[in-house]
Design an enzyme around this catalytic site. Structure first.
Site, PDB file in Angstrom:
ATOM      1  N   ARG A  55       0.788  -1.153  -0.059  1.00  0.00           N
ATOM      2  CA  ARG A  55       0.021   0.103   0.070  1.00  0.00           C
ATOM      3  C   ARG A  55       0.755   1.324  -0.075  1.00  0.00           C
ATOM      4  NH1 ARG A  55       2.425   2.038   3.720  1.00  0.00           N
ATOM      5  NH2 ARG A  55       0.975   3.584   3.792  1.00  0.00           N
ATOM      6  N   GLY A  56       0.153   2.479  -0.025  1.00  0.00           N
ATOM      7  CA  GLY A  56       1.024   3.656  -0.327  1.00  0.00           C
ATOM      8  C   GLY A  56       1.119   4.017  -1.764  1.00  0.00           C
ATOM      9  N   ALA A  57       0.933   5.088  -2.286  1.00  0.00           N
ATOM     10  CA  ALA A  57       0.772   5.552  -3.331  1.00  0.00           C
ATOM     11  C   ALA A  57       1.986   5.066  -4.477  1.00  0.00           C
ATOM     12  CB  ALA A  57       0.409   7.121  -3.907  1.00  0.00           C
ATOM     13  N   ARG A  98      -7.449  -0.458  -6.752  1.00  0.00           N
ATOM     14  CA  ARG A  98      -7.905   0.424  -6.042  1.00  0.00           C
ATOM     15  C   ARG A  98      -7.901   1.898  -6.563  1.00  0.00           C
ATOM     16  NH1 ARG A  98      -4.156   1.482  -0.474  1.00  0.00           N
ATOM     17  NH2 ARG A  98      -6.104   2.079   0.252  1.00  0.00           N
ATOM     18  N   ASP A 244      -1.909  10.880  -2.233  1.00  0.00           N
ATOM     19  CA  ASP A 244      -2.259   9.519  -3.188  1.00  0.00           C
ATOM     20  C   ASP A 244      -2.414  10.296  -4.503  1.00  0.00           C
ATOM     21  OD1 ASP A 244      -2.982   8.473  -0.354  1.00  0.00           O
ATOM     22  OD2 ASP A 244      -2.700   6.923  -1.848  1.00  0.00           O
ATOM     23  N   ASN A 254      -5.209  12.432   0.397  1.00  0.00           N
ATOM     24  CA  ASN A 254      -4.459  11.486   1.075  1.00  0.00           C
ATOM     25  C   ASN A 254      -5.281  10.701   2.313  1.00  0.00           C
ATOM     26  OD1 ASN A 254      -1.733  10.645   1.683  1.00  0.00           O
ATOM     27  ND2 ASN A 254      -1.862  11.670   3.792  1.00  0.00           N
TER      28      ASN A 254
HETATM   29  O1  MRU Z   1      -4.452   3.151   2.288  1.00  0.00           O
HETATM   30  P1  MRU Z   1      -2.981   3.386   2.059  1.00  0.00           P
HETATM   31  O2  MRU Z   1      -2.322   2.998   3.343  1.00  0.00           O
HETATM   32  O3  MRU Z   1      -2.589   2.877   0.819  1.00  0.00           O
HETATM   33  O4  MRU Z   1      -2.803   4.962   2.104  1.00  0.00           O
HETATM   34  C1  MRU Z   1      -1.724   5.496   2.219  1.00  0.00           C
HETATM   35  C2  MRU Z   1      -1.321   6.835   2.207  1.00  0.00           C
HETATM   36  O5  MRU Z   1      -2.580   7.494   2.084  1.00  0.00           O
HETATM   37  C3  MRU Z   1      -0.174   7.598   1.966  1.00  0.00           C
HETATM   38  O6  MRU Z   1      -0.015   8.630   2.899  1.00  0.00           O
HETATM   39  C4  MRU Z   1       0.135   7.971   0.521  1.00  0.00           C
HETATM   40  O7  MRU Z   1      -0.127   6.719  -0.315  1.00  0.00           O
HETATM   41  C5  MRU Z   1       1.325   8.669   0.277  1.00  0.00           C
HETATM   42  S1  MRU Z   1       2.659   7.184   0.459  1.00  0.00           S
HETATM   43  C6  MRU Z   1       3.956   7.858   0.009  1.00  0.00           C
END
Ligand code: MRU
Length: 354
Positions: A55-57, A98, A244, A254
């Site tokens: 996870r994480g963009a 997603r 994101d 985000n």
């Molecule tokens: O649902 P997630 O854990 O994928 O959400 C992640 C976030 O909101 C992060 O802040 C975002 O992706 C930035 S990651 C460098």
């Protein structure tokens, strides 16, 4: 690699391509166990994105690219056109996992563009795999550059609040917001971090607190509900988060709760920064076009396996929110820092980096 990179953010990669397999840290198991999972089928990668194994963009963007690389190797298509059609089918499955992080679309499109440049099947497969591997390597360099730029905004003895996990675990390594924090510390400044727990999936307590503690960075965990308290007590000097999706107007999507943190920071006169690579910008959409992922009720009706709400309760569980540009003091990218007014500064940034 420099000396500083021999910690979790480089010695462990969140996602990696090895021997024609995709290897990921299973983030659903952290912080209790460090488990690596291996995939040879793009459908497994799609499921891993869907279930937050990864996870994480930026990490999702590279996962999408690696997923398509697997799809290319899995395909038995004899012609270029048939291979491109197999890739298109895989692209759609990976894209539908997603909806909010625009890096996924970016990663998939980059691979499709590379594939179309190949003259025949074996060349396409090679191009796709090499492009995905390059994207993963570049992600680390981008984060380190962003870290250097961003560190200039932070001072010795700052206490910095962050929300969710925009760290090594949200990228291939090093992190965006946490990359800036790492670079600030590595630049010799003494800093402390306050990490929000980030309900309902707890990326703050499970991931941010884990990786910062592992790297020896002073971190305190707070419940999300204590954001106002710690700010009112004067315990926070600055806030930094990841993103994101960032629109050309400076609207930032985000993790859910970011909007509350930013509003509270404004109320207390605390600078609020966002760190994100150019691949997180969506120059085409308007705020109302962005789909906010709605996740399952069980994330809210329990903590872990423990039920904490009555049966059949109605639940609203958006995974992201939108922070207004007027709440944001600056956006840090690998090409420099942009400040308000964002329509102007973001346009200039993209024109200079076409
Ligand atoms: O649902 P997630 O854990 O994928 O959400 C992640 C976030 O909101 C992060 O802040 C975002 O992706 C930035 S990651 C460098």
């Amino acid at each position: 690699m420099t000396e500083q990179t021999t910690k979790i953010h480089s010695s462990l990669k969140t996602i990696e391509w090895k021997d024609n397999k995709v290897i990921m840290i299973d983030q659903t198991k952290l912080p209790n166990a460090l488990v690596f999972v291996e995939f040879t089928d793009y459908n497994q990668v799609a499921e891993a994105i869907r279930t937050l194994v990864v996870r994480g963009a930026p990490a999702i963007g590279v996962s999408g690219a690696f997923g398509l690389a697997l799809a290319a190797l899995q395909s038995t298509a004899p012609t270029k056109d048939e291979l491109l059609s197999d890739l298109e089918k895989a692209r759609k499955i990976l894209f539908d996992t997603r909806p909010t992080a625009v890096n996924l679309k970016w990663g998939l499109e980059k691979i499709m563009e590379a594939a179309k440049k190949g003259a025949e099947v074996s060349q396409i497969k090679e191009l796709v795999v090499n492009t995905a591997k390059k994207m993963a390597d570049e992600d680390i360099q981008i984060n380190m550059t962003m870290g250097k730029y961003g560190s200039e905004l932070f001072d010795n003895n700052d206490t910095i609040m962050t929300h969710c996990n925009a760290g090594a675990l949200a990228t291939v390594a090093y992190g965006t917001a946490l990359g800036v924090i790492r670079a600030t510390k590595d630049g010799g400044k003494n800093i402390k971090v306050i990490a929000t727990e980030t309900r309902p999936v707890q990326q703050g307590s499970r991931l941010t607190a884990f990786e910062l503690k592992h790297d020896g960075i002073d971190v305190s965990l707070i419940p999300d509900t204590a954001v106002g308290y710690v700010m009112a007590q004067g315990l926070v000097n600055k806030v930094i988060v990841g993103a994101d999706r960032i629109l050309r107007t400076g609207h930032v999507f985000n993790k859910i709760g970011t909007y509350q943190v930013a509003t509270m920071a404004k109320r207390h006169g605390i600078p609020f920064y966002v760190a994100a690579p150019l691949s997180t910008f969506d120059m085409d959409s308007n705020p109302e076009d962005v789909v906010i992922e709605q996740r399952k009720a069980s994330e809210v009706t329990g903590i872990g396996d423990k039920k904490t709400a009555p049966d059949d309760i109605k639940v609203i569980n958006p995974a992201f929110d939108m922070t207004l540009p007027e709440l944001i003091s600056g956006i840090i990218t690998e090409k420099g820092i942009v400040k308000p007014p964002y329509e102007e500064s973001i346009k200039k940034l993209f024109e200079a980096n076409k």
